[in-house]
Write a protein that holds these residues in place. Structure first.
Motif, PDB file in Angstrom:
ATOM      1  N   THR A 163      42.291  49.661  33.763  1.00  0.00           N
ATOM      2  CA  THR A 163      43.279  50.355  35.187  1.00  0.00           C
ATOM      3  C   THR A 163      43.299  51.426  35.449  1.00  0.00           C
ATOM      4  O   THR A 163      43.091  52.270  34.814  1.00  0.00           O
ATOM      5  CB  THR A 163      44.269  49.348  34.982  1.00  0.00           C
ATOM      6  OG1 THR A 163      45.069  50.392  34.075  1.00  0.00           O
ATOM      7  CG2 THR A 163      43.861  47.864  34.627  1.00  0.00           C
ATOM      8  N   SER A 164      43.529  51.634  36.880  1.00  0.00           N
ATOM      9  CA  SER A 164      43.879  53.357  37.264  1.00  0.00           C
ATOM     10  C   SER A 164      45.786  52.777  37.975  1.00  0.00           C
ATOM     11  O   SER A 164      45.411  52.227  39.245  1.00  0.00           O
ATOM     12  CB  SER A 164      43.110  53.660  38.369  1.00  0.00           C
ATOM     13  OG  SER A 164      43.270  55.206  38.422  1.00  0.00           O
ATOM     14  N   PRO A 165      47.190  52.519  37.400  1.00  0.00           N
ATOM     15  CA  PRO A 165      47.958  52.952  38.616  1.00  0.00           C
ATOM     16  C   PRO A 165      47.582  53.172  39.754  1.00  0.00           C
ATOM     17  O   PRO A 165      47.848  52.866  40.751  1.00  0.00           O
ATOM     18  CB  PRO A 165      48.850  53.147  37.853  1.00  0.00           C
ATOM     19  CG  PRO A 165      48.554  53.150  35.647  1.00  0.00           C
ATOM     20  CD  PRO A 165      46.782  53.424  36.590  1.00  0.00           C
ATOM     21  N   PHE A 166      47.484  54.008  39.717  1.00  0.00           N
ATOM     22  CA  PHE A 166      47.536  54.850  41.202  1.00  0.00           C
ATOM     23  C   PHE A 166      46.304  54.095  41.876  1.00  0.00           C
ATOM     24  O   PHE A 166      46.440  53.646  42.873  1.00  0.00           O
ATOM     25  CB  PHE A 166      46.884  56.477  40.836  1.00  0.00           C
ATOM     26  CG  PHE A 166      46.412  57.390  42.355  1.00  0.00           C
ATOM     27  CD1 PHE A 166      47.078  57.648  43.866  1.00  0.00           C
ATOM     28  CD2 PHE A 166      44.627  57.148  42.655  1.00  0.00           C
ATOM     29  CE1 PHE A 166      45.952  58.093  44.434  1.00  0.00           C
ATOM     30  CE2 PHE A 166      44.435  58.387  43.606  1.00  0.00           C
ATOM     31  CZ  PHE A 166      45.562  58.171  45.079  1.00  0.00           C
ATOM     32  N   ILE A 167      45.238  54.175  41.730  1.00  0.00           N
ATOM     33  CA  ILE A 167      44.089  53.519  42.456  1.00  0.00           C
ATOM     34  C   ILE A 167      44.660  51.725  42.777  1.00  0.00           C
ATOM     35  O   ILE A 167      44.202  51.609  43.749  1.00  0.00           O
ATOM     36  CB  ILE A 167      42.591  53.239  41.860  1.00  0.00           C
ATOM     37  CG1 ILE A 167      41.874  54.720  42.108  1.00  0.00           C
ATOM     38  CG2 ILE A 167      42.048  52.428  42.478  1.00  0.00           C
ATOM     39  CD1 ILE A 167      40.647  55.173  41.347  1.00  0.00           C
ATOM     40  N   PHE A 227      38.292  54.772  38.938  1.00  0.00           N
ATOM     41  CA  PHE A 227      37.596  55.274  39.732  1.00  0.00           C
ATOM     42  C   PHE A 227      36.205  54.464  39.473  1.00  0.00           C
ATOM     43  O   PHE A 227      35.499  54.456  40.052  1.00  0.00           O
ATOM     44  CB  PHE A 227      37.358  56.666  39.689  1.00  0.00           C
ATOM     45  CG  PHE A 227      37.014  57.181  40.642  1.00  0.00           C
ATOM     46  CD1 PHE A 227      37.255  57.279  42.013  1.00  0.00           C
ATOM     47  CD2 PHE A 227      35.579  57.694  40.260  1.00  0.00           C
ATOM     48  CE1 PHE A 227      36.553  58.219  42.896  1.00  0.00           C
ATOM     49  CE2 PHE A 227      34.757  58.660  40.941  1.00  0.00           C
ATOM     50  CZ  PHE A 227      35.300  58.677  42.515  1.00  0.00           C
ATOM     51  N   ALA A 228      36.181  54.445  37.981  1.00  0.00           N
ATOM     52  CA  ALA A 228      34.475  54.280  38.263  1.00  0.00           C
ATOM     53  C   ALA A 228      33.884  52.786  38.788  1.00  0.00           C
ATOM     54  O   ALA A 228      32.715  52.158  39.026  1.00  0.00           O
ATOM     55  CB  ALA A 228      34.047  54.326  36.250  1.00  0.00           C
ATOM     56  N   HIS A 229      35.024  51.582  38.787  1.00  0.00           N
ATOM     57  CA  HIS A 229      35.031  50.490  39.610  1.00  0.00           C
ATOM     58  C   HIS A 229      35.045  50.925  40.621  1.00  0.00           C
ATOM     59  O   HIS A 229      34.476  49.786  41.542  1.00  0.00           O
ATOM     60  CB  HIS A 229      35.364  49.502  38.472  1.00  0.00           C
ATOM     61  CG  HIS A 229      34.858  49.225  36.619  1.00  0.00           C
ATOM     62  ND1 HIS A 229      35.688  50.348  36.090  1.00  0.00           N
ATOM     63  CD2 HIS A 229      34.220  48.227  36.201  1.00  0.00           C
ATOM     64  CE1 HIS A 229      35.280  49.750  35.017  1.00  0.00           C
ATOM     65  NE2 HIS A 229      34.141  48.323  35.025  1.00  0.00           N
ATOM     66  N   TRP A 230      35.902  51.481  41.064  1.00  0.00           N
ATOM     67  CA  TRP A 230      37.343  51.179  42.752  1.00  0.00           C
ATOM     68  C   TRP A 230      35.487  51.638  43.170  1.00  0.00           C
ATOM     69  O   TRP A 230      34.963  51.444  44.480  1.00  0.00           O
ATOM     70  CB  TRP A 230      37.337  52.138  42.870  1.00  0.00           C
ATOM     71  CG  TRP A 230      38.671  52.843  43.926  1.00  0.00           C
ATOM     72  CD1 TRP A 230      39.236  51.803  44.797  1.00  0.00           C
ATOM     73  CD2 TRP A 230      38.159  53.431  44.961  1.00  0.00           C
ATOM     74  NE1 TRP A 230      38.871  52.670  45.206  1.00  0.00           N
ATOM     75  CE2 TRP A 230      38.375  53.666  45.833  1.00  0.00           C
ATOM     76  CE3 TRP A 230      37.599  54.759  44.227  1.00  0.00           C
ATOM     77  CZ2 TRP A 230      38.870  53.949  46.793  1.00  0.00           C
ATOM     78  CZ3 TRP A 230      37.131  55.391  45.447  1.00  0.00           C
ATOM     79  CH2 TRP A 230      38.006  54.996  47.074  1.00  0.00           C
TER      80      TRP A 230
END
Length: 452
Positions: free
Chosen positions: A199-203, A286-289
């Motif tokens: 997960t990435s809270p920002f994204i 980011f790598a998945h987004w």
């Protein structure tokens, strides 16, 4: 992939000739035109917010529930297929009026084994797509379309958690259509918190706000104006006969849903929206987004190219809608990072020199107006979908918008090198669903917790 049409070549030729004759003048005219366009876009967003302030009236349930076909095309989804089956089994619609397909690729042994091992409702079958090219979701959907017997048809993705009453609302809307031209209904897609995985809270938060702006404000506003719009890749509900009439999905377009919305319009059909949502998880870090957004933007480039080959087929209203959806998305993504970097550099250089930033006031005003309209659309969409969107999310938004420029550059390069390659988003199972292992005992879907 076909080349440019004569109309597209003519447009590029006029621009090239103008630059060759007087590059300074052309550059000035383009900058003035850009400022005018972005000012118009800002006020267009304000209009869409105003159009959607009052909720639409809900039609009564139909006297007869039509046969409904549910399709989910899966690839490398062994981990989540049981979870999806549980969620589909929870749909509140007469079971004897349902037909469903889990469409799987013939060489996807793991997902096939998982689907066969999962206890499914009687109406839900495993359907194997024949080998062939391209290996894309729309090709699998077209195979399911050839087997569908339902009067209505809907599409779900592997990670979807549809509201239990979504099919009932869609059936009621189709039944109440007096024009006879309503071909498709789009349900809102809402982002819930990812329970596990990367997960990435920002994204995650910015991605959720982006979805909220699109599905809670922009698409409903376009629907109220009777304009076409790019469909979401899931939770669109069709009249099956109309879908066959227009040739189904374009198997070579990596955002087949966006293309289909405008193809329906070209054939004289229209689309609308419903209110019962489908919940999805954000792509993650980011790598998945990046691959997910790259695919979206690459598909938007494909769709723009296809529908501007013969723009007169859309008519002026359809062409306007194409420009204000696909066109605006591509243009904004292309220049976000450039504009942000220009503004940041001007401020930092001036601060280091102890001077007031020397930037064109009108250009800065246009940028601020655009940001204000984007913030308002996100805030309104977030409110409707139950998201938190406050000052911290607003201040972080320009950084996210700049990341879209990176995705755009990647998409443009991939369009040239690998136009039909499908960047698949990986999905993880939700531990909260594991309490119903047999696939049939899950209660009707409640609203999962949104990203906050």
């Amino acid at each position: 992939m076909r080349g440019l049409s004569s109309a597209q070549v003519a447009g590029l030729a006029v621009l090239a000739i103008g630059v060759n004759l007087d590059a300074t003048l052309v550059g000035h005219l383009l900058s003035v035109a850009a400022a005018a366009v972005f000012t118009f876009i800002a006020f267009w967003r304000f209009l869409l917010v105003g159009l959607t302030l009052q909720p639409a009236a809900k039609p009564p349930e139909p006297e007869r529930f039509p046969l409904y076909t549910i399709v989910a095309a899966l690839h490398d989804e062994a981990e989540v297929v049981g979870q999806l089956v549980r969620r589909l089994a929870a749909i509140d619609y007469p079971a004897d009026r349902l037909q469903g397909f889990l469409v799987l690729e013939a060489d996807d042994a793991a997902t096939i084994a998982a689907a066969e091992a999962t206890r499914r409702p009687d109406w839900l079958a495993v359907l194997i797509a024949p080998a062939g090219e391209p290996r894309t979701k729309p090709r699998a959907l077209n195979h399911a379309l050839s087997q569908a017997t339902g009067e209505l048809l809907t599409v779900y993705d592997a990670e979807d958690a549809p509201d239990a009453g979504q099919l009932r609302e869609a059936a009621a809307r189709f039944a109440s259509d007096r024009s006879g031209r309503l071909a498709c209904l789009q349900a809102p897609l809402r982002i819930r918190a990812r329970v596990s995985g990367t997960t990435s809270p920002f994204i995650d938060r910015q991605f959720a706000a982006e979805y909220a702006a699109l599905f809670e404000v922009i698409l409903p506003g376009l629907a109220r104006l009777g304009l076409p719009f790019p469909l979401g890749g899931t939770s669109n509900h069709f009249r099956t006969g109309v879908l066959r009439q227009v040739g189904g999905w374009d198997a070579w377009n990596v955002t087949e849903d966006a293309d289909l919305g405008f193809r329906l319009w070209c054939e004289g059909w229209r689309a609308g929206v419903i209110t019962r949502p489908t919940w999805e998880t954000p792509p993650g870090d980011f790598a998945h987004w990046l691959p997910q957004r790259t695919r979206w933007l690459k598909g938007y480039l494909q769709t723009w190219g296809v529908h501007t080959r013969r723009p007169w087929r859309l008519g002026w209203r359809g062409l306007f809608a194409l420009a204000m959806t696909i066109g605006v998305t591509l243009l904004s993504a292309a220049i976000h990072a450039i504009a942000t970097a220009w503004m940041t550099a001007a401020v930092l250089v001036a601060a280091m020199a102890g001077l007031w930033p020397q930037v064109p006031k009108f250009s800065v005003g246009v940028m601020l107006l655009g940001a204000l309209s984007a913030w308002l659309v996100c805030a309104m969409g977030a409110k409707r979908s139950g998201l938190a969107y406050g000052p911290m999310q607003m201040m972080a938004a320009p950084a996210y918008w700049s990341l879209l420029s990176l995705a755009f550059a990647h998409a443009f390069w991939r369009l040239i090198r690998e136009p039909f390659a499908w960047d698949k988003t990986s999905h993880r199972s939700d531990p909260l669903d594991e309490a119903a292992p047999d696939g049939l005992s899950a209660p009707h879907a409640a609203a999962p917790e949104p990203v906050s």
